[in-house]
Design a protein around this motif. Structure first.
Motif, PDB file in Angstrom:
ATOM      1  N   GLY A 190      20.569  25.762  20.538  1.00 22.78           N
ATOM      2  CA  GLY A 190      21.709  24.996  20.054  1.00 22.78           C
ATOM      3  C   GLY A 190      21.714  23.541  20.455  1.00 22.78           C
ATOM      4  O   GLY A 190      22.731  22.852  20.310  1.00 22.78           O
ATOM      5  N   LYS A 191      20.569  23.022  20.939  1.00 19.59           N
ATOM      6  CA  LYS A 191      20.497  21.613  21.338  1.00 19.59           C
ATOM      7  C   LYS A 191      20.319  20.737  20.099  1.00 19.59           C
ATOM      8  O   LYS A 191      19.523  21.055  19.214  1.00 19.59           O
ATOM      9  N   PRO A 192      21.031  19.624  20.016  1.00 16.84           N
ATOM     10  CA  PRO A 192      20.922  18.756  18.829  1.00 16.84           C
ATOM     11  C   PRO A 192      19.565  18.066  18.742  1.00 16.84           C
ATOM     12  O   PRO A 192      19.011  17.620  19.756  1.00 16.84           O
ATOM     13  N   ILE A 193      19.023  17.994  17.547  1.00 15.77           N
ATOM     14  CA  ILE A 193      17.767  17.296  17.287  1.00 15.77           C
ATOM     15  C   ILE A 193      17.931  16.459  16.017  1.00 15.77           C
ATOM     16  O   ILE A 193      18.805  16.725  15.188  1.00 15.77           O
ATOM     17  N   ASN A 194      17.108  15.442  15.869  1.00 18.63           N
ATOM     18  CA  ASN A 194      17.086  14.640  14.650  1.00 18.63           C
ATOM     19  C   ASN A 194      16.028  15.201  13.704  1.00 18.63           C
ATOM     20  O   ASN A 194      14.848  15.234  14.055  1.00 18.63           O
ATOM     21  N   VAL A 195      16.462  15.627  12.527  1.00 22.66           N
ATOM     22  CA  VAL A 195      15.546  16.187  11.526  1.00 22.66           C
ATOM     23  C   VAL A 195      15.367  15.159  10.413  1.00 22.66           C
ATOM     24  O   VAL A 195      16.345  14.583   9.909  1.00 22.66           O
ATOM     25  N   TYR A 196      14.118  14.932  10.012  1.00 16.72           N
ATOM     26  CA  TYR A 196      13.801  13.903   9.023  1.00 16.72           C
ATOM     27  C   TYR A 196      13.419  14.521   7.678  1.00 16.72           C
ATOM     28  O   TYR A 196      12.741  15.551   7.617  1.00 16.72           O
ATOM     29  N   LYS A 197      13.876  13.873   6.608  1.00 14.47           N
ATOM     30  CA  LYS A 197      13.529  14.260   5.238  1.00 14.47           C
ATOM     31  C   LYS A 197      13.382  12.978   4.416  1.00 14.47           C
ATOM     32  O   LYS A 197      13.945  11.934   4.765  1.00 14.47           O
ATOM     33  N   PHE A 198      12.640  13.071   3.332  1.00 15.31           N
ATOM     34  CA  PHE A 198      12.656  11.971   2.381  1.00 15.31           C
ATOM     35  C   PHE A 198      14.018  11.966   1.690  1.00 15.31           C
ATOM     36  O   PHE A 198      14.512  13.018   1.277  1.00 15.31           O
ATOM     37  N   ARG A 199      14.614  10.804   1.551  1.00 18.30           N
ATOM     38  CA  ARG A 199      15.947  10.711   0.945  1.00 18.30           C
ATOM     39  C   ARG A 199      15.864  11.077  -0.541  1.00 18.30           C
ATOM     40  O   ARG A 199      15.068  10.502  -1.279  1.00 18.30           O
ATOM     41  N   SER A 200      16.679  12.019  -0.939  1.00 18.57           N
ATOM     42  CA  SER A 200      16.695  12.456  -2.341  1.00 18.57           C
ATOM     43  C   SER A 200      18.010  12.131  -3.027  1.00 18.57           C
ATOM     44  O   SER A 200      18.151  12.336  -4.233  1.00 18.57           O
ATOM     45  N   MET A 201      18.986  11.648  -2.257  1.00 23.97           N
ATOM     46  CA  MET A 201      20.294  11.288  -2.813  1.00 23.97           C
ATOM     47  C   MET A 201      20.526   9.793  -2.671  1.00 23.97           C
ATOM     48  O   MET A 201      19.858   9.110  -1.893  1.00 23.97           O
ATOM     49  N   ARG A 202      21.505   9.310  -3.402  1.00 18.27           N
ATOM     50  CA  ARG A 202      21.903   7.922  -3.242  1.00 18.27           C
ATOM     51  C   ARG A 202      22.503   7.738  -1.855  1.00 18.27           C
ATOM     52  O   ARG A 202      23.199   8.622  -1.354  1.00 18.27           O
TER      53      ARG A 202
END
Length: 471
Positions: free
Chosen positions: A326-338
């Motif tokens: 349950g520890k917070p992490i930063n997850v990365y994705k290519f932006r698909s929305m405005r």
């Protein structure tokens, strides 16, 4: 019993596992001996160390509880990939040992290649022969045990189905006793009477002996007083008694039998990756992610350019998710929305969502938007395979509504998972869909194996371009 589908293996199952390991180890070495003498005429002494390493490694690798379970399965074909994977492990150990000992150059390439290619099929044939011999042995009624179920619950229903699907378990369930009128367990098992009837039926009045060899006793939160009387009868007998607790009796799902310091304990969704057990998973993640980044870097560059040209805003989208424990992490994705305000509430994408760009719809449909998460895997925050990470707001909502929701965080979140390759990807507009996704995630946590990860990765590759649940 030949083996057990539970995590804690019976003594008979352990002995049989070792015997299977010995047989398959002999097959591995015997095949190498045959190839050397009849197909290559190489001097055997050159392969002396290889024989020893192969024998010891095979004994360890093939004396496996999970392999024994596969041997019991009705689908014999499931044996082949399990045997092949274990054989590749043996072969690589032999090869690496020879390389470290500087003896690899003396080994005949012809012998090694023939040995590598032919052994899986010979192992499979041997396993089928063992399976057939066991079936013949257990087809004799004298070698099987009769059993009844007393006081049923959801766990006994699952056990009934599992025993019927494992013909080599050598247990024949003849019926069940229960005070409740509805059919229990849900497996078309014959109802034989109430618990009071069980007290009278268990002991044959003419011989004074028990009518069955095994009794399964279901436990839940609402056990009648008569169950105690039945247990007293069983206590004063030689019958083997198994207690089958319903998971919810403890208020937690996924109760499994484990052993700590030599003592049996009940565990709820025990994490499969602890200490050295986490090493194979981490090696697969590290080298898999590194290979993926190197091979897919041209694709990622092209997608980044496409995102930049499709709409104003950053190329990557970063979101805080829950990782392991349950520890917070930063997850990365290519932006698909405005691009939206950073403080805007997180809302799942839906069909024809106006926020999704045309190019974004393409990369979501093909899962190309997930590629930056390979860097999350490389850094150790995520895994190639595991429960998909949900937005923090979704976690806080569903942890209160879905039973066992937070148990999915006992392992690292994954780029793909068991739920996703079983069609549970994309929007979860109903509570039932989220519960089903969590059920698949918990199954993965409880039944993880290296081979299961490989299967999920392969199935993910097959469905990448045909998933209609991604918007």
């Amino acid at each position: 019993m030949l083996g057990s589908s539970q995590s804690h293996q019976s003594l008979a199952g352990q002995i049989f596992s070792v015997l299977v390991g010995i047989c398959l180890s002999a097959v591995v070495c015997g095949n190498l001996f045959f190839i050397i003498h009849y197909l290559d005429n190489t001097e055997t002494r050159i392969f002396a160390a290889s024989f020893l390493i192969a024998a010891l490694t095979s004994l360890i690798v093939f004396s496996s509880h999970s392999l024994l379970n596969a041997l019991q399965s009705r689908r014999a074909i499931t044996l082949f990939p399990r045997l092949t994977w274990r054989w590749l492990t043996v072969f690589m150990v032999v090869l690496l040992t020879a390389y470290a000992d500087k003896a690899a150059e003396q080994l005949s390439r012809k012998v090694m290649l023939i040995w590598l290619g032919s052994t899986p099929f010979i192992l499979f044939s041997c396993a089928l022969a063992i399976r057939y011999a066991a079936k013949v042995y257990y087809s004799n009624a004298d070698n099987r045990r009769k059993a009844v179920m007393i006081w049923s619950n959801s766990a006994t229903a699952d056990l009934t189905t599992a025993l019927r699907n494992s013909p080599l378990a050598a247990i024949d369930l003849i019926g069940f006793f229960d005070n409740r009128t509805e059919t229990r367990p849900q497996a078309d098992l014959k109802w034989m009477g109430t618990l009071e009837d069980a007290i009278e039926w268990l002991i044959d009045p003419e011989t004074g002996k028990m009518r069955v060899d095994v009794v399964f006793v279901g436990l839940n939160n609402n056990e009648p007083p008569e169950l105690g009387e039945v247990i007293e009868v069983l206590f004063d007998s030689t019958v083997t008694t198994y207690f089958v607790p319903e998971a919810l009796i403890f208020g937690m799902p996924g109760i499994q039998l484990r052993e700590l310091a030599g003592k049996p304990v009940l565990a709820s969704v025990e994490p499969p990756f602890f200490g050295l057990a986490a090493l194979p998973k981490r090696l697969l993640d590290f080298f898999g992610a590194l290979t993926g980044i190197l091979l897919l870097s041209p694709v990622m560059i092209a997608v980044a350019i496409g995102v930049k040209l499709s709409s104003p805003g950053p190329v990557l989208f970063r979101q805080v998710r829950y990782g392991i424990a349950g520890k917070p992490i930063n997850v990365y994705k290519f932006r698909s929305m405005r691009a939206a305000n950073r403080d805007a509430p997180v809302i799942q994408a839906t069909v024809n969502d106006p926020r999704v760009t045309a190019f974004g719809s393409f990369i979501r449909r093909t899962s190309l938007d997930e590629l930056p998460q390979l860097f999350n895997v490389l850094s150790g925050d995520m895994s190639l395979v595991g429960p998909r990470p949900h937005a923090v707001s979704h976690n806080e909502l569903y942890r209160k509504l879905v039973s066992g929701y937070m148990f999915r965080h006992k392992v690292k979140p994954g780029i793909t998972g068991w739920a996703q390759v079983n069609g549970l990807r994309g929007e979860t507009e109903t509570l039932e869909k989220m519960q089903k996704r969590v059920d698949y995630d918990l199954y993965y946590v409880q039944h993880w194996s290296f081979w299961l990860d490989i299967v999920i990765i392969w199935r993910t590759i097959k469905v990448l371009f045909g998933d209609k649940n991604a918007y």
